[in-house]
Design an enzyme around this catalytic site. Structure first.
Site, PDB file in Angstrom:
ATOM      1  N   LEU A 143       0.817  -1.206   0.000  1.00  0.00           N
ATOM      2  CA  LEU A 143       0.000   0.000   0.000  1.00  0.00           C
ATOM      3  C   LEU A 143       0.855   1.262   0.000  1.00  0.00           C
ATOM      4  O   LEU A 143       0.441   2.285  -0.558  1.00  0.00           O
ATOM      5  CB  LEU A 143      -0.953  -0.004   1.187  1.00  0.00           C
ATOM      6  N   ASP A 144       2.023   1.235   0.628  1.00  0.00           N
ATOM      7  CA  ASP A 144       2.900   2.399   0.540  1.00  0.00           C
ATOM      8  C   ASP A 144       3.250   2.694  -0.912  1.00  0.00           C
ATOM      9  O   ASP A 144       3.255   3.851  -1.347  1.00  0.00           O
ATOM     10  CB  ASP A 144       4.186   2.155   1.340  1.00  0.00           C
ATOM     11  N   VAL A 145       3.564   1.640  -1.681  1.00  0.00           N
ATOM     12  CA  VAL A 145       3.926   1.832  -3.083  1.00  0.00           C
ATOM     13  C   VAL A 145       2.712   2.259  -3.897  1.00  0.00           C
ATOM     14  O   VAL A 145       2.760   3.250  -4.640  1.00  0.00           O
ATOM     15  CB  VAL A 145       4.555   0.553  -3.655  1.00  0.00           C
TER      16      VAL A 145
END
Length: 596
Positions: A455-457
């Site tokens: 999710l960060d990416v």
């Protein structure tokens, strides 16, 4: 062409139309996002095929074109499963389990869809600013996947080894009454206090901190078994009380059906133009030097840490913008995060190479004044500070609009203020709360958030998409824009097909064994999704990988070798573009798109 005259546009693509065709895993994302941004289409999309082609035009713009493929047709990468296998997603995601595992969600395709929309928006922004040379854009799922694993690839190509062990293990934990849960804290004191509350062995809590702390970097967390044992001796309510008393946070893994029931259908980002008054003037702003991408001549101030905001700014930089990082006195401490290349963190370089940096102490009024002065001459201000911090510093969107009414103010957060009961807005906690832990595992396996920073990416990709939408909206209205994106939006984008199945009362999870690589005598192979059941019927365990692939191909089945050593990607003939090295010697993945 001349910039279209300012209109009463509410969304950046109002009055524009599009047509798209290609693999539905990619085109469904493109179609949904273009519609949410205001564009219309006559149908759900054209025929399926190996390449997704999208044309977007109208509203005074010449048509913009983007083509999305799985990979080079000669590579043998024909779908999500084969792309995940070849570019290292299966290897990184599988570290927690001790062997390669496929993500049951269509991660590479989702990222490719977002990158396609970025390319279309960037083309229109460039044309609105009088830029030329932004013709057809091309992206591919293998390049999107390389971007997703770029930090892990950079670490494997560093001058030194990892700071923490790479071995099987990690969350979630399980309570005595069967609740699967994630634990989060950035404070070693809170970590120790939590486990002391539960009477964990002192040596286990000490040994567990380092793998817990570095799990974002290594995609695994080989904890002492005593920590899992301790969790299983306490009920969920007792564990919640321990977290509250210690300052740590816990979150029970939520099922997809529960997320589907509460999902409000909101877009993964929001855009709000500056209210009232005359439009902010952009007169006299040159389109930037010839060449250099559609955003050449624009300046982005980025006050970001870790992955989400830095990746969003990195993408804007690849599109030609000048990126100026706002770092604390002494510089970003993550520059020193091991492993290093020529003394600089390889992971940090993967997201921040090529950016300028200015040290600003945001706690000091004089430096905040200096930052406002910098914002007065910038086009974008992007940050991912903790909720409420910007307002407390006098650096929120209204504050900076006072010095630059034409500014695009972008905030990338965990939850975007959309959930009242939201825990800490970090990757693994958002995965737990939104059902991602269930979506990435097939039927029959316990839910478990991936320790690859999914999710960060994807949140960084959505942040860049939101900024591009804000820049286009500014060009069309003449007003400054505030854009908000979040990890919650990333989770909902990734799980959208599963949430739709759940909303229809269907099983949202993929079938048992979905995207499980097949072992060979010297490695692993991954069949294409359509051929997986037939491929699993063959006994390949005693065959070398090359022979196993040949046997399947002789039966008309498609499969590819699974990459288990990311350093081998440098010479992998399946990739559409080579992996290079930057000035520090760190691996550098190819840009995710090209413009003809």
């Amino acid at each position: 062409m001349a910039s279209p005259a300012p209109t009463q546009t509410v969304r950046p693509l109002d009055t524009l139309r599009f047509d798209t065709s290609g693999p539905p895993q990619i085109t469904s994302v493109v179609t949904e996002h273009l519609r949410l941004l205001g564009a219309e289409t006559d149908g759900p999309g054209g025929a399926d095929g190996p390449a997704a082609g999208t044309t977007l035009g109208g509203g005074g713009f010449e048509p913009a074109h983007a083509t999305s493929t799985w990979a080079d047709p000669a590579s043998g990468l024909v779908d999500e499963a084969t792309v995940q296998a070849a570019i290292g997603i299966m290897a990184v995601h599988g570290r927690r389990d001790g062997g390669p595992r496929g993500l049951a969600a269509d991660y590479a395709a989702t990222a490719t869809g977002v990158l396609t929309v970025q390319a279309l928006l960037a083309t229109l922004v460039g044309r609105a600013r009088g830029r030329t040379g932004t013709g057809t854009a091309t992206t591919s799922a293998d390049r999107a996947g390389l971007l997703a694993v770029s930090q892990y690839l950079a670490a494997e190509g560093a001058d030194e080894g990892e700071a923490a062990e790479i071995a099987a293990g990690g969350p979630p934990f399980t309570s005595a009454d069967g609740v699967l849960f994630e634990l989060e804290t950035l404070d070693p004191g809170a970590w120790a206090a939590f486990w002391n509350e539960l009477r964990a062995p002192a040596d286990a809590l000490r040994a567990g901190w380092r793998p817990f702390q570095f799990r974002y970097a290594t995609a695994c967390a080989p904890f002492p078994a005593a920590l899992h044992t301790t969790a299983r001796t306490h009920g969920w309510e007792r564990i919640r009380r321990a977290a509250a008393a210690s300052g740590a946070e816990v979150c029970a893994l939520r099922p997809l059906a529960e997320r589907a029931a509460e999902h409000d259908g909101a877009a993964p980002w929001s855009l709000e133009t500056a209210p009232g008054g005359a439009p902010a003037s952009r007169a006299g702003r040159p389109p930037g030097p010839a060449g250099g991408g559609p955003l050449a001549g624009l300046t982005v101030l980025e006050a970001g840490r870790r992955i989400q905001a830095p990746l969003a700014a990195h993408l804007l930089g690849l599109l030609g913008a000048e990126i100026v990082r706002i770092e604390p006195p002494g510089g970003d401490p993550l520059r020193g995060m091991p492993p290093a290349c020529s003394g600089v963190s390889a992971r940090w370089l993967a997201l921040n190479r090529g950016k300028k940096a200015v040290e600003i102490d945001i706690k000091a009024e004089g430096d905040r004044r200096r930052l406002r002065e910098m914002a007065a001459g910038a086009d974008v201000f992007l940050h991912n500070w903790a909720p409420g911090r910007a307002a407390s510093l006098g650096l929120d969107s209204d504050d900076l609009a006072a010095v630059n009414p034409a500014l695009v103010y972008a905030y990338t957060s965990g939850w975007a203020g959309r959930l009242d009961d939201a825990p800490m807005g970090t990757d693994f906690m958002v995965q737990a709360r939104t059902g991602v832990g269930e979506a990435v595992r097939p039927e029959g396996e316990p839910p478990a958030p991936s320790l690859m920073t999914l999710l960060d990416v994807l949140g960084g990709l959505l942040g860049a998409e939101a900024v591009l939408a804000g820049l286009l909206l500014r060009e069309r209205t003449g007003r400054g824009v505030r854009v908000d994106s979040s990890l919650l939006g990333a989770a909902d984008t990734l799980t959208a097909p599963a949430l739709r199945r759940a909303a229809r009362g269907q099983n949202p999870r993929r079938p048992a064994g979905f995207r499980r690589p097949l072992a060979t005598a010297d490695g692993w192979i991954a069949p294409a999704d359509a051929d997986a059941r037939a491929a699993a019927a063959h006994d390949l365990a005693d065959l070398p990988t090359a022979e196993a692939l040949a046997r399947l191909r002789a039966h008309g089945l498609t499969a590819t070798a699974v990459t288990t050593d990311l350093s081998g990607l440098h010479h992998d003939p399946r990739l559409t573009a080579p992996i290079g090295r930057d000035a520090h010697g760190a691996p550098a993945v190819p840009d995710p798109w090209s413009f003809a």
